[in-house]
Design a protein around this motif. Structure first.
Motif, PDB file in Angstrom:
ATOM      1  N   THR A 284      54.472  14.484  19.798  1.00 48.68           N
ATOM      2  CA  THR A 284      54.239  13.158  19.215  1.00 48.68           C
ATOM      3  C   THR A 284      54.685  12.063  20.186  1.00 48.68           C
ATOM      4  OG1 THR A 284      54.635  14.047  17.002  1.00 48.68           O
ATOM      5  CG2 THR A 284      54.735  11.652  17.268  1.00 48.68           C
ATOM      6  N   GLY A 285      53.755  11.151  20.486  1.00 49.39           N
ATOM      7  CA  GLY A 285      54.073  10.053  21.401  1.00 49.39           C
ATOM      8  C   GLY A 285      53.966  10.399  22.865  1.00 49.39           C
ATOM      9  N   VAL A 286      53.626  11.653  23.180  1.00 48.31           N
ATOM     10  CA  VAL A 286      53.534  12.082  24.588  1.00 48.31           C
ATOM     11  C   VAL A 286      52.104  11.892  25.091  1.00 48.31           C
ATOM     12  CG1 VAL A 286      53.716  14.029  26.174  1.00 48.31           C
ATOM     13  CG2 VAL A 286      55.411  13.741  24.361  1.00 48.31           C
TER      14      VAL A 286
ATOM     15  N   PRO B 163      41.023  19.024  20.484  1.00 44.85           N
ATOM     16  CA  PRO B 163      41.778  18.810  21.717  1.00 44.85           C
ATOM     17  C   PRO B 163      42.936  17.817  21.611  1.00 44.85           C
ATOM     18  CG  PRO B 163      39.540  17.910  21.887  1.00 44.85           C
ATOM     19  CD  PRO B 163      39.583  18.755  20.662  1.00 44.85           C
ATOM     20  N   ARG B 164      42.883  16.919  20.624  1.00 45.95           N
ATOM     21  CA  ARG B 164      44.000  15.974  20.496  1.00 45.95           C
ATOM     22  C   ARG B 164      45.244  16.647  19.948  1.00 45.95           C
ATOM     23  NH1 ARG B 164      40.589  11.153  17.488  1.00 45.95           N
ATOM     24  NH2 ARG B 164      39.085  10.770  19.163  1.00 45.95           N
ATOM     25  N   GLU B 165      45.055  17.725  19.199  1.00 41.65           N
ATOM     26  CA  GLU B 165      46.185  18.381  18.546  1.00 41.65           C
ATOM     27  C   GLU B 165      46.547  19.722  19.178  1.00 41.65           C
ATOM     28  OE1 GLU B 165      47.737  16.749  16.258  1.00 41.65           O
ATOM     29  OE2 GLU B 165      46.281  15.129  16.105  1.00 41.65           O
ATOM     30  N   SER B 166      45.576  20.438  19.693  1.00 43.23           N
ATOM     31  CA  SER B 166      45.813  21.799  20.180  1.00 43.23           C
ATOM     32  C   SER B 166      46.594  21.823  21.489  1.00 43.23           C
ATOM     33  CB  SER B 166      44.475  22.513  20.376  1.00 43.23           C
ATOM     34  OG  SER B 166      44.654  23.787  20.941  1.00 43.23           O
ATOM     35  N   ASN B 167      47.523  22.778  21.598  1.00 44.50           N
ATOM     36  CA  ASN B 167      48.234  22.990  22.868  1.00 44.50           C
ATOM     37  C   ASN B 167      47.348  23.692  23.890  1.00 44.50           C
ATOM     38  OD1 ASN B 167      50.579  21.948  21.737  1.00 44.50           O
ATOM     39  ND2 ASN B 167      51.417  23.953  21.198  1.00 44.50           N
ATOM     40  N   LEU B 168      46.354  24.420  23.398  1.00 44.35           N
ATOM     41  CA  LEU B 168      45.487  25.221  24.262  1.00 44.35           C
ATOM     42  C   LEU B 168      44.192  24.517  24.613  1.00 44.35           C
ATOM     43  CD1 LEU B 168      44.534  27.905  25.585  1.00 44.35           C
ATOM     44  CD2 LEU B 168      43.818  28.651  23.295  1.00 44.35           C
ATOM     45  N   PHE B 169      43.492  24.023  23.594  1.00 39.79           N
ATOM     46  CA  PHE B 169      42.149  23.489  23.779  1.00 39.79           C
ATOM     47  C   PHE B 169      42.215  22.005  24.129  1.00 39.79           C
ATOM     48  CE2 PHE B 169      37.831  22.213  22.470  1.00 39.79           C
ATOM     49  CZ  PHE B 169      37.086  23.231  23.013  1.00 39.79           C
ATOM     50  N   ASN B 170      42.673  21.723  25.353  1.00 38.66           N
ATOM     51  CA  ASN B 170      42.727  20.341  25.831  1.00 38.66           C
ATOM     52  C   ASN B 170      42.542  20.341  27.335  1.00 38.66           C
ATOM     53  OD1 ASN B 170      45.466  20.317  27.248  1.00 38.66           O
ATOM     54  ND2 ASN B 170      46.079  20.994  25.193  1.00 38.66           N
TER      55      ASN B 170
ATOM     56  N   GLY C 107      43.841  32.044  21.648  1.00 39.69           N
ATOM     57  CA  GLY C 107      43.370  31.075  20.666  1.00 39.69           C
ATOM     58  C   GLY C 107      43.320  31.558  19.236  1.00 39.69           C
ATOM     59  N   ASN C 108      43.251  30.589  18.346  1.00 34.29           N
ATOM     60  CA  ASN C 108      43.039  30.821  16.924  1.00 34.29           C
ATOM     61  C   ASN C 108      41.783  30.062  16.533  1.00 34.29           C
ATOM     62  OD1 ASN C 108      43.175  30.093  13.985  1.00 34.29           O
ATOM     63  ND2 ASN C 108      45.027  31.326  14.047  1.00 34.29           N
ATOM     64  N   THR C 109      40.827  30.760  15.950  1.00 34.22           N
ATOM     65  CA  THR C 109      39.562  30.121  15.591  1.00 34.22           C
ATOM     66  C   THR C 109      39.420  29.882  14.099  1.00 34.22           C
ATOM     67  OG1 THR C 109      38.468  32.282  15.438  1.00 34.22           O
ATOM     68  CG2 THR C 109      38.383  31.165  17.578  1.00 34.22           C
ATOM     69  N   GLU C 110      40.448  30.220  13.334  1.00 28.63           N
ATOM     70  CA  GLU C 110      40.363  30.149  11.874  1.00 28.63           C
ATOM     71  C   GLU C 110      41.126  28.969  11.276  1.00 28.63           C
ATOM     72  OE1 GLU C 110      38.394  32.158  10.273  1.00 28.63           O
ATOM     73  OE2 GLU C 110      37.882  33.290  12.093  1.00 28.63           O
ATOM     74  N   ASP C 111      42.304  28.670  11.811  1.00 38.93           N
ATOM     75  CA  ASP C 111      43.196  27.685  11.195  1.00 38.93           C
ATOM     76  C   ASP C 111      43.350  26.460  12.091  1.00 38.93           C
ATOM     77  OD1 ASP C 111      45.128  26.228   9.929  1.00 38.93           O
ATOM     78  OD2 ASP C 111      46.579  27.863   9.756  1.00 38.93           O
ATOM     79  N   PRO C 112      42.705  25.340  11.755  1.00 38.69           N
ATOM     80  CA  PRO C 112      42.779  24.126  12.580  1.00 38.69           C
ATOM     81  C   PRO C 112      44.187  23.565  12.729  1.00 38.69           C
ATOM     82  CG  PRO C 112      40.986  23.966  10.999  1.00 38.69           C
ATOM     83  CD  PRO C 112      41.806  25.146  10.594  1.00 38.69           C
ATOM     84  N   ASP C 113      45.085  23.952  11.865  1.00 39.51           N
ATOM     85  CA  ASP C 113      46.451  23.434  11.932  1.00 39.51           C
ATOM     86  C   ASP C 113      47.345  24.235  12.872  1.00 39.51           C
ATOM     87  OD1 ASP C 113      45.962  21.350  10.127  1.00 39.51           O
ATOM     88  OD2 ASP C 113      46.263  22.692   8.416  1.00 39.51           O
ATOM     89  N   LYS C 114      46.843  25.335  13.385  1.00 41.01           N
ATOM     90  CA  LYS C 114      47.628  26.126  14.327  1.00 41.01           C
ATOM     91  C   LYS C 114      47.707  25.399  15.673  1.00 41.01           C
ATOM     92  CE  LYS C 114      48.786  30.092  12.326  1.00 41.01           C
ATOM     93  NZ  LYS C 114      50.174  30.605  12.306  1.00 41.01           N
ATOM     94  N   HIS C 115      48.839  25.551  16.342  1.00 43.99           N
ATOM     95  CA  HIS C 115      49.040  24.862  17.627  1.00 43.99           C
ATOM     96  C   HIS C 115      48.146  25.435  18.729  1.00 43.99           C
ATOM     97  CE1 HIS C 115      52.378  22.672  15.923  1.00 43.99           C
ATOM     98  NE2 HIS C 115      52.934  23.806  15.522  1.00 43.99           N
ATOM     99  N   ASN C 116      47.664  26.662  18.546  1.00 44.40           N
ATOM    100  CA  ASN C 116      46.792  27.287  19.548  1.00 44.40           C
ATOM    101  C   ASN C 116      45.340  27.317  19.084  1.00 44.40           C
ATOM    102  OD1 ASN C 116      47.271  29.132  17.489  1.00 44.40           O
ATOM    103  ND2 ASN C 116      47.059  30.918  18.834  1.00 44.40           N
ATOM    104  N   TYR C 117      44.974  26.395  18.187  1.00 45.77           N
ATOM    105  CA  TYR C 117      43.612  26.377  17.644  1.00 45.77           C
ATOM    106  C   TYR C 117      42.594  26.125  18.751  1.00 45.77           C
ATOM    107  CZ  TYR C 117      39.618  25.117  14.714  1.00 45.77           C
ATOM    108  OH  TYR C 117      38.384  25.058  14.129  1.00 45.77           O
ATOM    109  N   TRP C 118      41.476  26.879  18.708  1.00 41.36           N
ATOM    110  CA  TRP C 118      40.410  26.717  19.704  1.00 41.36           C
ATOM    111  C   TRP C 118      39.488  25.585  19.241  1.00 41.36           C
ATOM    112  CZ3 TRP C 118      40.138  28.293  24.514  1.00 41.36           C
ATOM    113  CH2 TRP C 118      38.919  28.232  25.205  1.00 41.36           C
ATOM    114  N   GLY C 119      39.933  24.374  19.490  1.00 42.30           N
ATOM    115  CA  GLY C 119      39.249  23.167  19.041  1.00 42.30           C
ATOM    116  C   GLY C 119      40.275  22.065  18.871  1.00 42.30           C
TER     117      GLY C 119
END
Length: 578
Positions: free
Chosen positions: A539-541, A481-488, A467-479
């Protein structure tokens, strides 16, 4: 002030719980009934109430409804007693009535002080006294010194406190690490009064700390707010009757009465009385009481907090259900543990699982939990894009109940398999009998059992690894859930289930918490830590469709076991079978 109402009392069963039925003008009800809302003061402080916050739209609709005199609502407001300093409510039996009868007549007598004469210090002090009355052990504690110091600073910035006279106490930077926490030697640790799952202690800390600051302020605090706490919200804890259900109906009736003040005939009456020397405030109060609807009331003659929460939950789940997140938050944060124990079995019988709510709320609030502040709790002010309550509940179930550990697209429940094959041999549950549990499983899944520390250790390691806890725009952001590949939901469930698959396939027991990070390292031995930090073009998935779930699960397991090249990113948007 004293209010009297003719009433009839009814006892439904052989228990000692009486119902008093009577009626009162809406404006008078607001004088002696408090609405214990579950709300936030500022960003982090929560009340110990259980009512939902007011819905302005619903109040407006009820106001319009009540403005038509032909419209009648038969449902009574549901109320209960509250044991409060300086206030009281009692039933006085009429002369000649049989005290042993199941139906009897009398008078409800409600006594309250003139709250308008109360200073902020008196209000906060009395609320503190009320909380300490519910949890007597708190009366021997002092609030966190670092919290008091920070509030002194805020009070000085707001102009309430002369900073020069308390300079050496106010500067938080001057606090040593030892001073920044309660003195456990002299005062005891307030959190030890309750299990860590009960959060009345949090509200008490905020109230008691503000009370200590108010003691230092010379004179009275002006205004209706002090360091984020409003007078109206605090006074709701000092009224002798608590409104369990019907706050919107009450507020709508009061607003309808206020609207009548604009009628030409009433305006003329007001002007005439002012001309005759009457005080404008008393004129308005008298007219509002006269014009307000008389509302029916069902008063439960008990001051047990657990009974009040039970009634609120049952009524609202049977009529207008409240969200599961807010329901769980209310149940797990409103009562002390003694109070929860008294009502736990009844809540369970009503379909409310108390321990589940406590487990979720603890892990969503505990600062050392990797999910702290990242789970919805159903309250106004919740951040957007939080992990849903039911998703977090399913993750907890995998670890606590050892159920639901299925890889999407497969039938095996690896958490359940590990439980039956390897849990009993794990040294982490070896002391189950010393802890008063009959089985290893009962010890494992206890509210504060080994599962909880395993859960936090595992997900902390996952966050650190992927995870990444600093940058919300990262794909692996810890938070997010609608955008993150990890936190969902999908990725987190796959990781939890596959970890138990690894434990089963390697025939691994868990002997101590210190092993968890090493076990995770062994499980992820062949994995690139940048697995989730890629643009999967989603997007759209619909991520929670069975085809996508199965695709992600199969790709992860195959990759984790082989350690070969990372999967083709284009596959993440293609449902399995296509």
């Amino acid at each position: 002030m004293e209010f009297k109402y003719k009433a009839i009392q009814i006892k439904q069963t052989t228990s000692d719980k009486w119902l008093s039925l009577f009626a009162s003008p809406a404006t008078e009800i607001s004088e002696w009934a408090g609405v214990p809302q579950k709300k936030r003061f500022g960003a982090d402080v929560e009340t110990a109430g259980f009512q939902r916050e007011e819905n302005p739209k619903r109040i407006s609709e009820l106001k319009e409804f009540y403005q038509n005199k032909e419209n009648i609502i038969q449902n009574p407001l549901l109320c209960a007693l509250r044991s409060i300093p300086l206030s009281s409510a009692r039933f006085e039996l009429d002369a000649g009535e049989d005290p042993s009868a199941s139906v009897r007549f009398g008078t409800i007598v409600i006594t309250i002080p003139n709250f308008g004469d109360f200073t902020f210090r008196e209000i906060v002090g009395t609320v503190r006294e009320y909380i300490e009355g519910r949890v007597p052990e708190l009366g021997h504690k002092t609030p966190d010194e670092s919290l008091v110091a920070s509030l002194k600073m805020l009070a000085s910035q707001a102009g309430h406190l002369e900073i020069s006279s308390h300079a050496e106490e106010i500067d938080p930077d001057s606090l040593s690490e030892e001073d920044a926490s309660p003195d456990t030697a002299d005062n005891g640790d307030p959190s030890s009064v309750l299990f860590e799952e009960s959060h009345i202690i949090d509200f008490w800390q905020e109230i008691a700390a503000r009370h200590e600051v108010l003691k230092l302020i010379e004179g009275t605090v002006s205004g209706d707010d002090f360091l984020g706490f409003s007078k109206d919200a605090l006074l709701s804890y000092l009224r002798p009757i608590v409104l369990v259900d019907g706050q919107h109906r009450l507020r709508g009736a009061i607003e309808a009465a206020k609207a009548k003040l604009n009628d030409a005939s009433i305006q003329s009456e007001i002007e005439g009385r002012i001309t005759n020397g009457d005080a404008p405030e008393s004129i308005e109060a008298e007219i509002l009481t006269r014009e307000a609807r008389t509302l029916p009331i069902s008063l439960l003659m008990t001051d047990e907090a657990e009974e009040q929460v039970f009634q609120f939950i049952v009524v609202n789940q049977k009529a207008t259900p409240i969200g599961r997140a807010l329901l769980g938050t209310i149940v797990s944060t409103t009562l002390s543990n003694d109070e929860m124990e008294k009502v736990a079995s009844r809540l369970k019988g009503a379909g409310i699982h108390l321990e589940e709510s406590q487990a979720i709320t603890y892990l969503a609030r505990y600062p050392e939990s990797p999910f702290c502040g990242l789970v919805e709790r159903g309250m106004t002010g919740d951040a957007k894009d939080l992990l849903q309550w039911n998703v977090f509940s399913s993750l907890i179930t995998i670890f606590r109940d050892l159920k639901g550990g299925k890889i999407f697209g497969q039938k095996n429940d690896y958490a359940d398999i590990w439980r039956h094959k390897y849990m009993n041999s794990s040294n982490i549950v070896a002391d189950f009998q010393d802890s008063g549990c009959e089985t290893q499983y009962a010890f494992w899944r206890r509210l504060d059992g080994p599962w909880r520390s395993v859960f936090m250790q595992f997900w902390t390691k996952i966050r650190e690894t992927f995870g990444n806890t600093e940058d919300p725009d990262k794909h692996n952001y810890w938070g997010r859930p609608r955008e993150s590949n990890l936190f969902n939901k999908i990725s987190l469930t796959i990781l939890a289930a596959d970890f138990f698959q690894f434990l089963v396939e390697t025939r691994t027991t868990i002997d101590s918490l210190s092993e968890i990070p090493d076990l995770v390292d062994s499980w992820l031995e062949n994995v690139n830590t940048g697995y989730f930090d890629k643009d999967w073009n989603l997007t759209g998935v619909k991520k929670d469709s069975s085809g996508i779930r199965n695709r992600w699960a199969s790709m992860w397991v195959e990759y984790r076991k082989s350690g070969e090249q990372l999967p083709d990113r284009r596959l993440f948007r293609q449902p399995k079978g296509e």
